[in-house]
Design an enzyme around this catalytic site. Structure first.
Site, PDB file in Angstrom:
ATOM      1  N   CYS A 238      28.429   3.635 -20.187  1.00 46.06           N
ATOM      2  CA  CYS A 238      28.145   5.071 -20.129  1.00 46.06           C
ATOM      3  C   CYS A 238      29.386   5.849 -20.574  1.00 46.06           C
ATOM      4  CB  CYS A 238      27.764   5.464 -18.704  1.00 46.06           C
ATOM      5  SG  CYS A 238      27.693   7.246 -18.426  1.00 46.06           S
TER       6      CYS A 238
ATOM      7  N   GLY B 158      -0.713  -5.144  -5.820  1.00 46.25           N
ATOM      8  CA  GLY B 158      -1.008  -5.090  -7.252  1.00 46.25           C
ATOM      9  C   GLY B 158      -2.444  -4.743  -7.587  1.00 46.25           C
TER      10      GLY B 158
ATOM     11  N   CYS C 155      30.715   7.888 -17.217  1.00 45.33           N
ATOM     12  CA  CYS C 155      31.219   7.240 -15.996  1.00 45.33           C
ATOM     13  C   CYS C 155      31.656   5.793 -16.236  1.00 45.33           C
ATOM     14  CB  CYS C 155      30.181   7.297 -14.879  1.00 45.33           C
ATOM     15  SG  CYS C 155      28.840   6.114 -15.069  1.00 45.33           S
TER      16      CYS C 155
ATOM     17  N   CYS D  68      24.373   7.568 -18.711  1.00 42.33           N
ATOM     18  CA  CYS D  68      23.404   7.123 -17.697  1.00 42.33           C
ATOM     19  C   CYS D  68      22.170   8.014 -17.699  1.00 42.33           C
ATOM     20  CB  CYS D  68      24.001   7.237 -16.285  1.00 42.33           C
ATOM     21  SG  CYS D  68      25.327   6.088 -15.925  1.00 42.33           S
TER      22      CYS D  68
ATOM     23  N   CYS E 263      25.317   8.515 -12.062  1.00 43.43           N
ATOM     24  CA  CYS E 263      26.448   8.865 -12.920  1.00 43.43           C
ATOM     25  C   CYS E 263      27.402   9.840 -12.211  1.00 43.43           C
ATOM     26  CB  CYS E 263      25.925   9.485 -14.223  1.00 43.43           C
ATOM     27  SG  CYS E 263      27.126   9.477 -15.567  1.00 43.43           S
TER      28      CYS E 263
END
Ligand SMILES: [Zn+2]
Lengths: 293, 202
Positions: free
Chosen positions: A241, A32, A244, A266, A272
């Site tokens: 979605c 970080g 899909c 998606c 997808c």
């Protein structure tokens, strides 16, 4: 090899790669923390992911399989250019399938498919400093990180709640890494923040203009900042979605006609397409099947 | 500078691809402590510098990195090799060393005597590359921390005793502190400063 000899492998000269490689190792050792590095000019403008490109160029080898995404898609101009760049300068294999990639370079999204051990996710970062909006001076933000002075950051987030009733930051939502450094996860939607937490993959972040590299090793705590009375929440979508039928994934809105007809699909195109290839269908593709489900 | 024969040979056959390969091994080991990496290509640094230690030197050291060499490694052959292949300056000041190479056959100075980085720039600390007898067969260490799902085990043989004793202190001054790469012949493992080490009772 004869063609490769015409330019540097992976574009960068060896001295630059060594410098970036040293920065990457320190970034991994201090999760970080933003390691400064001497960013090089790349054959693409800033904003096109020069930081991520330099990180990828410093780690990539002939055995790698590279995937590049912009938003969640492999076929946008930015992703296509970067992929073509590495095909040319490093002669690496490329893929759009998340599961096949050893290195995935991204501008925003983290793939929906869970990343695995051995994979490296490289983020293209425009603004690496999560405290920049509070304090424009680098010397001061560096001091704040050094002393772990993150109080102002919390106040700002809390004000956000007071004003909007919720934390309005939906992109680049700050996280705390390994219980120490507050980190900006690039313009990633906060929907993806939970995927960073204890991911099996190594996550590397490159900011070209700001000359910073930072990292999250695998299995490392990445916690989105929040408050007891206002816990961190990701965006939710009302519908699955339209193509899909996937639930609990990040969706993009697509306008279908001038009459305002639209659908949600998606954002991760590989995810997808894979689902559709497996026989899953959403309401736009098979209205009758959806009724049967 | 006197050039020794051994200083000119034994580098990478293909510097660009070999250093990429070695870097990925080091990166993988640093990102997943407990993992043992192997340097497969034929690097032959002057003895007693090991192949993996030599490969790390070739991969990461150059004129921007002051290098400290432990007494056992401070030979004309090795200093010449470092100069010829890396162009890296030697330093006697441990606090100025970006990299320090040490060998288990000579006493290793205190970890605290090397560059620790600052609170604002904790990355400006020494990376120690310590050649041990072997990366297995020694007392079993239990590792925890970033890069490790639950725990990882490593059993280095010939690790200087005070490294373990001082390691907890090294962790306490986080984000400052040194990072360690252990090498043994062609093999290497890494201990980033975040790694918590405890001796596993037999
Ligand atoms: Zn879909």
């Amino acid at each position: 090899m004869s063609e490769l000899a015409a330019y540097n492998f992976a574009y960068l000269d060896e001295q630059t790669k060594r410098m970036i490689r040293r920065a990457i190792l320190k970034a991994i050792a201090i999760p970080g923390y933003q390691v400064p590095f001497a960013s090089r000019e790349m054959p693409m403008p800033y904003g096109w992911g020069t930081g991520g490109v330099q990180v990828t160029a410093s780690i990539i080898g002939p055995d790698d399989v590279l995937k590049v995404i912009d938003q969640g898609a492999d076929d946008t101009t930015n992703a296509v250019s970067i992929r073509a760049f590495f095909q040319k300068v490093a002669e690496v294999a490329v893929t759009t399938h998340t599961g096949e990639a050893t290195i995935i370079q991204t501008r925003h999204r983290i793939p929906e498919e869970t990343l695995k051990e051995g994979q490296v996710l490289v983020y293209q970062v425009p603004i690496p400093e999560p405290l920049r909006f509070l304090e424009p001076r680098e010397t001061e933000t560096r001091k704040m990180h050094a002393l772990e002075e993150y109080g102002l950051m919390h106040v700002k987030l809390y004000e956000d709640i007071a004003r909007h009733g919720r934390i309005a930051t939906t992109y680049a939502y700050p996280v705390k890494v390994h219980g120490r450094y507050v980190m900006d996860p690039s313009p990633t939607p906060k929907f993806d923040n939970p995927k960073m937490h204890r991911s099996e993959a190594l996550q590397l972040f490159g900011a070209g203009r700001e000359k910073r590299i930072y990292a999250v090793p695998p299995h490392t705590d990445v916690v989105s900042l929040d408050f007891e009375d206002h816990p961190f929440e990701i965006q939710t979508f009302d519908k699955p979605c339209a193509l899909c039928g996937a639930n609990h994934v990040y969706l993009d809105e697509i306008v279908l006609d001038d009459g305002g007809k639209r659908m949600f699909v998606c954002s991760d195109t590989d995810f997808c397409e894979t689902r559709r290839a497996e026989g899953h269908t959403g309401e736009m593709l098979a209205p009758s099947q959806e009724a049967a489900e | 500078m006197q050039i020794h024969e051994t200083s000119l040979t034994g580098g990478f056959t293909n510097p660009v691809l070999d250093s990429q390969n070695v870097f990925r091994t080091v990166m993988n080991c640093m990102a997943q402590p407990g993992t043992i990496g192997e340097v497969a290509m034929g690097v032959e640094p002057p003895a007693p510098l090991g192949a993996a230690a030599g490969a790390v030197m070739l991969t990461l050291c150059d004129h921007d990195t002051a290098v400290w060499l432990g007494p056992h490694l401070l030979t004309p052959g090795i200093t010449g090799w470092l100069g010829f292949h890396c162009g890296a300056p030697l330093t006697k000041e441990k606090t100025e060393a970006k990299f320090a190479f040490a060998h288990h056959k000579a006493p290793l100075p205190s970890l605290m005597s090397f560059a620790q980085g600052t609170l604002e720039y904790p990355d400006r600390s020494t990376t120690l590359v310590i050649e041990v007898e072997a990366l297995d067969g020694g007392p079993t260490l239990e590792l925890k921390g970033p890069g490790i799902r639950t725990t990882a085990l490593l059993s280095p043989k010939g690790l200087p005793e005070h490294v373990l004793k001082q390691w907890a202190k090294n962790g306490q001054i986080f984000p400052q502190g040194v990072d360690v790469i252990l090498t043994a012949g062609h093999r290497l493992a890494a201990l980033p400063r975040t790694c918590k080490i405890s001796l596993k009772e037999a």
